[in-house]
Design a protein around this motif. Structure first.
Motif, PDB file in Angstrom:
ATOM      1  N   ARG A   2       0.852  -1.187   0.000  1.00 31.78           N
ATOM      2  CA  ARG A   2       0.000   0.000   0.000  1.00 31.78           C
ATOM      3  C   ARG A   2       0.886   1.233   0.000  1.00 31.78           C
ATOM      4  N   HIS A   3       0.287   2.353  -0.320  1.00 30.57           N
ATOM      5  CA  HIS A   3       1.019   3.613  -0.259  1.00 30.57           C
ATOM      6  C   HIS A   3       1.006   4.138   1.175  1.00 30.57           C
ATOM      7  N   ARG A   4       2.160   4.618   1.592  1.00 32.35           N
ATOM      8  CA  ARG A   4       2.318   5.192   2.924  1.00 32.35           C
ATOM      9  C   ARG A   4       2.497   6.698   2.806  1.00 32.35           C
ATOM     10  N   VAL A   5       1.635   7.442   3.474  1.00 32.00           N
ATOM     11  CA  VAL A   5       1.738   8.898   3.463  1.00 32.00           C
ATOM     12  C   VAL A   5       2.924   9.330   4.313  1.00 32.00           C
ATOM     13  N   ASP A   6       3.802  10.142   3.720  1.00 31.22           N
ATOM     14  CA  ASP A   6       4.980  10.634   4.444  1.00 31.22           C
ATOM     15  C   ASP A   6       4.741  11.986   5.091  1.00 31.22           C
ATOM     16  N   GLY A   7       3.829  12.766   4.550  1.00 34.57           N
ATOM     17  CA  GLY A   7       3.551  14.075   5.114  1.00 34.57           C
ATOM     18  C   GLY A   7       2.752  14.910   4.140  1.00 34.57           C
ATOM     19  N   LEU A  29       9.417   8.035   9.059  1.00 33.04           N
ATOM     20  CA  LEU A  29       8.752   6.740   9.133  1.00 33.04           C
ATOM     21  C   LEU A  29       7.715   6.750  10.245  1.00 33.04           C
ATOM     22  N   PRO A  30       6.496   6.288   9.967  1.00 29.58           N
ATOM     23  CA  PRO A  30       5.519   6.109  11.044  1.00 29.58           C
ATOM     24  C   PRO A  30       5.989   5.029  12.007  1.00 29.58           C
ATOM     25  N   LEU A  31       5.607   5.152  13.257  1.00 30.50           N
ATOM     26  CA  LEU A  31       6.049   4.194  14.266  1.00 30.50           C
ATOM     27  C   LEU A  31       5.536   2.785  13.983  1.00 30.50           C
ATOM     28  N   ASP A  32       4.330   2.675  13.386  1.00 28.33           N
ATOM     29  CA  ASP A  32       3.834   1.342  13.095  1.00 28.33           C
ATOM     30  C   ASP A  32       4.671   0.663  12.019  1.00 28.33           C
ATOM     31  N   VAL A  33       5.222   1.459  11.086  1.00 33.66           N
ATOM     32  CA  VAL A  33       6.106   0.899  10.059  1.00 33.66           C
ATOM     33  C   VAL A  33       7.420   0.457  10.690  1.00 33.66           C
ATOM     34  N   VAL A  34       7.941   1.259  11.605  1.00 35.78           N
ATOM     35  CA  VAL A  34       9.177   0.880  12.300  1.00 35.78           C
ATOM     36  C   VAL A  34       8.987  -0.442  13.025  1.00 35.78           C
ATOM     37  N   LEU A  52      13.838 -22.045  13.472  1.00 36.82           N
ATOM     38  CA  LEU A  52      13.189 -22.015  12.166  1.00 36.82           C
ATOM     39  C   LEU A  52      11.675 -21.920  12.309  1.00 36.82           C
ATOM     40  N   PHE A  53      11.120 -22.670  13.242  1.00 39.47           N
ATOM     41  CA  PHE A  53       9.671 -22.665  13.442  1.00 39.47           C
ATOM     42  C   PHE A  53       9.183 -21.268  13.841  1.00 39.47           C
ATOM     43  N   VAL A  54       9.871 -20.651  14.797  1.00 38.89           N
ATOM     44  CA  VAL A  54       9.467 -19.314  15.239  1.00 38.89           C
ATOM     45  C   VAL A  54       9.664 -18.293  14.121  1.00 38.89           C
ATOM     46  N   GLY A  55      10.786 -18.395  13.396  1.00 37.11           N
ATOM     47  CA  GLY A  55      11.060 -17.446  12.319  1.00 37.11           C
ATOM     48  C   GLY A  55      10.029 -17.501  11.212  1.00 37.11           C
ATOM     49  N   VAL A  56       9.714 -18.708  10.735  1.00 35.43           N
ATOM     50  CA  VAL A  56       8.715 -18.839   9.670  1.00 35.43           C
ATOM     51  C   VAL A  56       7.342 -18.395  10.160  1.00 35.43           C
ATOM     52  N   GLY A  57       6.985 -18.805  11.380  1.00 36.42           N
ATOM     53  CA  GLY A  57       5.686 -18.403  11.916  1.00 36.42           C
ATOM     54  C   GLY A  57       5.564 -16.900  12.045  1.00 36.42           C
ATOM     55  N   LEU A  58       6.623 -16.253  12.550  1.00 40.20           N
ATOM     56  CA  LEU A  58       6.594 -14.801  12.704  1.00 40.20           C
ATOM     57  C   LEU A  58       6.516 -14.110  11.347  1.00 40.20           C
ATOM     58  N   TRP A  59       7.263 -14.608  10.362  1.00 41.83           N
ATOM     59  CA  TRP A  59       7.245 -14.032   9.016  1.00 41.83           C
ATOM     60  C   TRP A  59       5.832 -14.083   8.429  1.00 41.83           C
ATOM     61  N   VAL A  60       5.177 -15.238   8.531  1.00 36.79           N
ATOM     62  CA  VAL A  60       3.837 -15.405   7.973  1.00 36.79           C
ATOM     63  C   VAL A  60       2.836 -14.524   8.711  1.00 36.79           C
ATOM     64  N   VAL A  61       2.903 -14.522  10.034  1.00 43.27           N
ATOM     65  CA  VAL A  61       1.953 -13.738  10.820  1.00 43.27           C
ATOM     66  C   VAL A  61       2.097 -12.248  10.529  1.00 43.27           C
ATOM     67  N   VAL A  62       3.328 -11.765  10.436  1.00 42.17           N
ATOM     68  CA  VAL A  62       3.546 -10.336  10.206  1.00 42.17           C
ATOM     69  C   VAL A  62       3.042  -9.923   8.823  1.00 42.17           C
ATOM     70  N   LEU A  63       3.412 -10.670   7.785  1.00 41.17           N
ATOM     71  CA  LEU A  63       2.999 -10.276   6.438  1.00 41.17           C
ATOM     72  C   LEU A  63       1.494 -10.437   6.240  1.00 41.17           C
ATOM     73  N   VAL A  64       0.936 -11.536   6.683  1.00 39.24           N
ATOM     74  CA  VAL A  64      -0.500 -11.743   6.519  1.00 39.24           C
ATOM     75  C   VAL A  64      -1.275 -10.732   7.362  1.00 39.24           C
ATOM     76  N   GLY A  65      -0.837 -10.523   8.596  1.00 40.95           N
ATOM     77  CA  GLY A  65      -1.489  -9.531   9.448  1.00 40.95           C
ATOM     78  C   GLY A  65      -1.428  -8.132   8.859  1.00 40.95           C
ATOM     79  N   THR A  66      -0.301  -7.796   8.225  1.00 48.35           N
ATOM     80  CA  THR A  66      -0.172  -6.479   7.590  1.00 48.35           C
ATOM     81  C   THR A  66      -1.130  -6.349   6.421  1.00 48.35           C
ATOM     82  N   LEU A  67      -1.190  -7.378   5.567  1.00 55.16           N
ATOM     83  CA  LEU A  67      -2.074  -7.325   4.397  1.00 55.16           C
ATOM     84  C   LEU A  67      -3.534  -7.242   4.806  1.00 55.16           C
ATOM     85  N   LEU A  68      -3.879  -7.847   5.921  1.00 58.65           N
ATOM     86  CA  LEU A  68      -5.266  -7.821   6.399  1.00 58.65           C
ATOM     87  C   LEU A  68      -5.586  -6.575   7.209  1.00 58.65           C
ATOM     88  N   GLY A  69      -4.565  -5.743   7.452  1.00 63.21           N
ATOM     89  CA  GLY A  69      -4.788  -4.482   8.140  1.00 63.21           C
ATOM     90  C   GLY A  69      -4.667  -4.532   9.647  1.00 63.21           C
TER      91      GLY A  69
END
Length: 465
Positions: A218-223, A410-415, A446-463
């Motif tokens: 998505r587009h992120r507003v900078d200012g 950078l917005p804090l949520d992006v950081v 590996l389990f934690v890394g893959v799980g965190l990667w999936v959760v972060v990206l999917v959670g971001t796409l879903l808002g």
């Protein structure tokens, strides 16, 4: 298990050092860009002089009175003529962008409190002195340059407009949208709304700068300030505009997060004898760095190194293998390649829509990065070396990407999201190292890394993030 926790802690420290630390130190507006709690206030309509109609000085993605994107440019004049001046080029043709925009991250207004700057919130907007009359004022028009505004589609944003005393105020969508810049890079974006009363000639606009974020799609507003000054200068340079008489700043009391200060540009085009193509001040973003100061700081740091410190650094250097460099280079190539590839495809391949380009390139980020990291890191022996290399490389790639686009806040949520992404990739690399897979190929890192990667990206796409 204890060793895995230590490795994870080290990777987290690297993520914070390379992402969180620079964000807080060198991005002073980061806390201001982050959205605040919304304020569902009653609408206070702003009316202009000699006008019965008015507007609520915010936009919203829903038909609710939440203080979100602040309106920051008002033009008195015929709407169609105003749009022609902005978007018509010398050949008399309109340039249209073939973009069906992704949902943009919008600015959110202040939840509570009042700005101490005086102004008339409900009547005629408070008019201040001239803009750009000082010879040193950066808003003063210089040699004319034509901003190539293109007419574009975009995510719907609602404005609350009041036709006047005989009709009820209501929500309306934008009359037209313009953009200038790279869709998959950095751009300026305008949403314009014309008066609902045909007897009142005015257009109100919201302009902001934004960049495309490949980790969130998505587009992120900078200012808003930089975009407002740029559009203001563009309007001031139109032949026939008197800078002293036709350009003012009016206080709309719609300050919020980011750099929105509650003041809007007001340009009067009604008195123009002639109208021509909109011209603009070519804006560029400069980066200042005192290399001498950095060099002296590095010398002082080197003077403080003890013999034991130098021995540790030499031992770490001796552990560097070809796979470390390949891993770092691959991560950099994927992140920067997707950015450059998106801009190149958008420029050159007309048959591809933005959604097609995103569908083509996003898998390189979502799947390509972790798969390539795992494959290359599996050739490394030490878990800590693999994890730190991957995490640091991704953090550096992110900063190089921001530098390439020209983002400086950078917005804090992006950081926070970037911290989690860097941590996840580092854990994947650590879990792929030979020492990690000796006990079990699907180990805890590996389990934690893959799980965190999936959760972060999917959670971001879903808002959710």
């Amino acid at each position: 298990m204890r060793r895995s926790i230590a490795v994870g802690g080290a990777i987290l420290a690297v993520a914070f050092l390379f992402v969180g630390g620079p964000s807080l130190l060198f991005s002073p507006s980061a806390d201001q860009v982050s959205p605040d709690t919304t304020d569902r206030a009653e609408p206070e309509i702003v009316t202009l002089e000699d006008s019965d109609s008015g507007f609520w000085p915010y936009l919203n993605q829903r038909q609710q009175h939440e203080k979100r994107s602040p309106l920051n440019v008002v033009v008195r004049g015929d709407a169609e003529e105003t749009f022609r001046l902005l978007a018509e080029h010398g050949d008399g043709e309109w340039e249209e962008a073939d973009h069906d925009h992704f949902e943009a991250e919008e600015l959110v207004g202040l939840a509570d409190g009042e700005d101490e700057t005086p102004g008339n919130e409900t009547g005629d907007a408070n008019v201040t002195g001239d803009v750009g009359t000082d010879s040193d004022d950066p808003l003063r028009p210089v040699s004319p340059t034509d901003i190539p505004w293109s007419q574009a589609d975009g995510a719907t944003r609602y404005a609350y407009l009041d036709p006047g005393p005989d009709e009820e105020a209501d929500w309306t969508t934008e009359t037209v949208q313009f953009e200038d810049g790279e869709y998959y890079g950095y751009r300026y974006h305008i949403r314009a709304y014309e008066s609902p009363n045909p007897d009142d000639q005015w257009v109100v606009m919201q302009t902001h700068s934004e960049h495309f974020d490949w980790f969130t799609l998505r587009h992120r507003v900078d200012g808003v300030e930089r975009a407002q000054l740029r559009l203001e200068t563009d309007l001031m340079a139109i032949p026939g505009v008197d800078v002293q008489d036709d350009v003012r700043r009016v206080y709309l009391d719609n300050s919020g997060p980011s750099d929105a200060d509650g003041w809007a540009t007001k340009v009067d085009l009604t008195a123009m004898a002639t109208a021509s193509v909109g011209l603009a001040l070519a804006s560029g973003r400069s980066r200042k760095r005192d290399d001498g100061v950095l060099e002296r700081a590095g010398d002082r740091a080197g003077d403080r190194l003890t013999d034991a410190d130098r021995a540790r650094l030499e031992a770490a250097a001796d552990r560097v293998e070809a796979e470390h460099l390949i891993l770092a280079g691959t991560i950099l190539a994927v992140v920067l390649g997707v950015r450059i590839g998106g801009i190149a495809l958008d420029r050159t391949v007309g048959v591809l829509t933005p959604h097609m380009i995103a569908a083509l390139l996003y898998p390189f980020v979502a799947v390509g990065l972790p798969v390539a990291t795992y494959a290359i890191a599996s050739g490394l022996e030490r878990r800590l070396d693999a994890g730190v290399t991957a995490a640091a490389s991704l953090a550096i790639a992110i900063w190089l990407d921001y530098g390439l686009v020209g983002v400086d806040v950078l917005p804090l949520d992006v950081v926070g999201q970037r911290l989690l992404v860097v941590l996840a990739l580092g854990l994947i690399a650590a879990g792929a190292a030979r020492r990690a897979v000796r006990g079990a190929r699907f180990n805890d890192l590996l389990f934690v890394g893959v799980g965190l990667w999936v959760v972060v990206l999917v959670g971001t796409l879903l808002g959710y993030l």
